[in-house]
Design a protein around this motif. Structure first.
Motif, PDB file in Angstrom:
ATOM      1  N   TYR A 226       0.838  -1.197   0.000  1.00 52.68           N
ATOM      2  CA  TYR A 226       0.000   0.000   0.000  1.00 52.68           C
ATOM      3  C   TYR A 226       0.874   1.250   0.000  1.00 52.68           C
ATOM      4  O   TYR A 226       0.647   2.199  -0.750  1.00 52.68           O
ATOM      5  N   HIS A 227       1.904   1.224   0.860  1.00 56.40           N
ATOM      6  CA  HIS A 227       2.844   2.344   0.946  1.00 56.40           C
ATOM      7  C   HIS A 227       3.511   2.561  -0.404  1.00 56.40           C
ATOM      8  O   HIS A 227       3.640   3.689  -0.875  1.00 56.40           O
ATOM      9  N   SER A 228       3.921   1.474  -1.037  1.00 51.07           N
ATOM     10  CA  SER A 228       4.624   1.567  -2.305  1.00 51.07           C
ATOM     11  C   SER A 228       3.765   2.232  -3.371  1.00 51.07           C
ATOM     12  O   SER A 228       4.243   3.060  -4.159  1.00 51.07           O
ATOM     13  N   ARG A 229       2.470   1.912  -3.412  1.00 45.74           N
ATOM     14  CA  ARG A 229       1.583   2.510  -4.413  1.00 45.74           C
ATOM     15  C   ARG A 229       1.408   4.000  -4.170  1.00 45.74           C
ATOM     16  O   ARG A 229       1.421   4.798  -5.108  1.00 45.74           O
ATOM     17  N   TRP A 230       1.222   4.366  -2.909  1.00 47.18           N
ATOM     18  CA  TRP A 230       1.043   5.778  -2.595  1.00 47.18           C
ATOM     19  C   TRP A 230       2.330   6.557  -2.845  1.00 47.18           C
ATOM     20  O   TRP A 230       2.326   7.612  -3.465  1.00 47.18           O
ATOM     21  N   GLU A 231       3.446   6.013  -2.376  1.00 47.55           N
ATOM     22  CA  GLU A 231       4.729   6.667  -2.590  1.00 47.55           C
ATOM     23  C   GLU A 231       5.021   6.782  -4.084  1.00 47.55           C
ATOM     24  O   GLU A 231       5.537   7.796  -4.557  1.00 47.55           O
ATOM     25  N   GLY A 232       4.657   5.740  -4.845  1.00 43.29           N
ATOM     26  CA  GLY A 232       4.902   5.760  -6.283  1.00 43.29           C
ATOM     27  C   GLY A 232       4.190   6.903  -6.976  1.00 43.29           C
ATOM     28  O   GLY A 232       4.725   7.510  -7.910  1.00 43.29           O
ATOM     29  N   MET A 233       2.969   7.227  -6.519  1.00 43.52           N
ATOM     30  CA  MET A 233       2.212   8.313  -7.143  1.00 43.52           C
ATOM     31  C   MET A 233       2.910   9.652  -6.927  1.00 43.52           C
ATOM     32  O   MET A 233       3.023  10.468  -7.851  1.00 43.52           O
ATOM     33  N   TRP A 234       3.384   9.893  -5.713  1.00 43.40           N
ATOM     34  CA  TRP A 234       4.101  11.128  -5.430  1.00 43.40           C
ATOM     35  C   TRP A 234       5.455  11.142  -6.136  1.00 43.40           C
ATOM     36  O   TRP A 234       5.888  12.168  -6.662  1.00 43.40           O
ATOM     37  N   ASN A 235       6.116  10.017  -6.145  1.00 41.82           N
ATOM     38  CA  ASN A 235       7.467   9.938  -6.694  1.00 41.82           C
ATOM     39  C   ASN A 235       7.505  10.197  -8.198  1.00 41.82           C
ATOM     40  O   ASN A 235       8.517  10.641  -8.746  1.00 41.82           O
ATOM     41  N   LYS A 236       6.382   9.927  -8.876  1.00 38.55           N
ATOM     42  CA  LYS A 236       6.310  10.169 -10.319  1.00 38.55           C
ATOM     43  C   LYS A 236       6.209  11.659 -10.641  1.00 38.55           C
ATOM     44  O   LYS A 236       6.389  12.069 -11.785  1.00 38.55           O
ATOM     45  N   GLY A 237       5.926  12.446  -9.624  1.00 43.23           N
ATOM     46  CA  GLY A 237       5.845  13.881  -9.839  1.00 43.23           C
ATOM     47  C   GLY A 237       4.420  14.402  -9.879  1.00 43.23           C
ATOM     48  O   GLY A 237       3.884  14.707 -10.944  1.00 43.23           O
ATOM     49  N   LEU A 238       3.780  14.493  -8.719  1.00 44.84           N
ATOM     50  CA  LEU A 238       2.422  15.013  -8.618  1.00 44.84           C
ATOM     51  C   LEU A 238       2.493  16.538  -8.549  1.00 44.84           C
ATOM     52  O   LEU A 238       3.036  17.099  -7.598  1.00 44.84           O
ATOM     53  N   ASN A 239       1.956  17.204  -9.544  1.00 39.48           N
ATOM     54  CA  ASN A 239       2.031  18.655  -9.609  1.00 39.48           C
ATOM     55  C   ASN A 239       0.870  19.315  -8.880  1.00 39.48           C
ATOM     56  O   ASN A 239      -0.205  18.712  -8.742  1.00 39.48           O
ATOM     57  N   PRO A 240       1.036  20.557  -8.424  1.00 40.59           N
ATOM     58  CA  PRO A 240      -0.072  21.275  -7.802  1.00 40.59           C
ATOM     59  C   PRO A 240      -1.272  21.341  -8.748  1.00 40.59           C
ATOM     60  O   PRO A 240      -1.133  21.654  -9.924  1.00 40.59           O
TER      61      PRO A 240
END
Length: 264
Positions: free
Chosen positions: A57-71
């Motif tokens: 679960y952590h990996s999926r959430w971290e992956g979304m941010w790590n890909k570059g979530l823009n404002p």
């Protein structure tokens, strides 16, 4: 996650449940539109939360941010709620010289607003390292003194916290991400974090005319907050429906603003 039995976390440990709560708080679609929902659902639609262990679960959430979530992208609303800003400006919520706490703070827009309105210090809480980096970068670029406003990694539900530290807490898209069976733990955790005579501020969302069983975000109601908070030492001191013009786009008519005093 109480309204759908498919998401009931009955066969995982309490520690894993608590981690899932922290992670699921960030799956909320802050703009509540179908186009924005899709980017988040891609992460979670192929597997039930109950089938994911904490690391997955952590990996999926971290992956979304790590890909570059823009404002402004996905669940990031790019700004604090107009209702919250108005409450700070009018001193309906008075944070001057107070210590504040914002779990599930995302990029830290609420942390910024609390500092801007005179808080002594503000601590945001996140669990994905990339989210923490993004939040602290945003706060630094916004000119926030790190001694007054920062985002740290931690577990909101940590039962080893025994000494309340904060005068004011703020909860927006956190409660509605939780499985309702875990909301009692949410209230107990707030009772551990907020000092006696301190205040918890809740922006209650989404209050639907026709409640649905799916989520997150899971449908909520002011009564759901009252049920668990009053049982854990909080008194409701303010409750009002939020005017449409003070809600994020797509959330009009679905939000309430409430304040709760932590009794001695």
């Amino acid at each position: 996650s109480k309204y759908t039995t498919a998401l009931i976390i009955m066969h995982v440990s309490k520690a894993i449940q608590r981690r899932l709560q922290v992670h699921s708080s960030h799956i909320i679609d802050n703009n509540y539109s179908s186009s924005r929902k899709r980017s988040t659902n891609l992460m979670f639609s192929n597997a039930n939360i109950k089938d994911l262990n904490r690391d997955e679960y952590h990996s999926r959430w971290e992956g979304m941010w790590n890909k570059g979530l823009n404002p402004g992208q996905g669940f990031d609303a790019a700004k604090a709620s107009g209702a919250f800003k108005s409450a700070l400006e009018t001193r309906l919520v008075d944070v001057k010289d107070k210590k504040c706490f914002v779990p599930g703070c995302g990029r830290g827009y609420d942390v910024f607003e609390l500092v801007q309105h005179g808080a002594l210090s503000v601590t945001g809480l996140e669990i994905a390292p990339s989210a923490i980096t993004a939040a602290n970068d945003y706060l630094q670029q916004s000119g926030v003194d790190p001694y007054r406003g920062k985002v740290i990694e931690g577990d909101f539900f940590d039962s080893t916290v025994t000494t309340p530290e904060y005068d004011v807490g703020y909860d927006y898209t956190f409660f509605c991400a939780l499985h309702p069976s875990m909301r009692e733990d949410w209230a107990k955790a707030w009772a551990r974090h907020i000092k006696p005579d301190g205040e918890l501020v809740t922006l209650i969302f989404p209050v639907e005319a026709e409640p649905r069983d799916s989520g997150p975000p899971f449908c909520v109601h002011p009564d759901a907050y009252s049920a668990v908070l009053t049982a854990n030492g909080f008194l409701n001191t303010y409750l009002e429906k939020i005017p449409d013009e003070k809600s994020h786009a797509g959330r009009e008519g679905k939000e309430w603003f409430a304040k709760w005093k932590r009794l001695s």
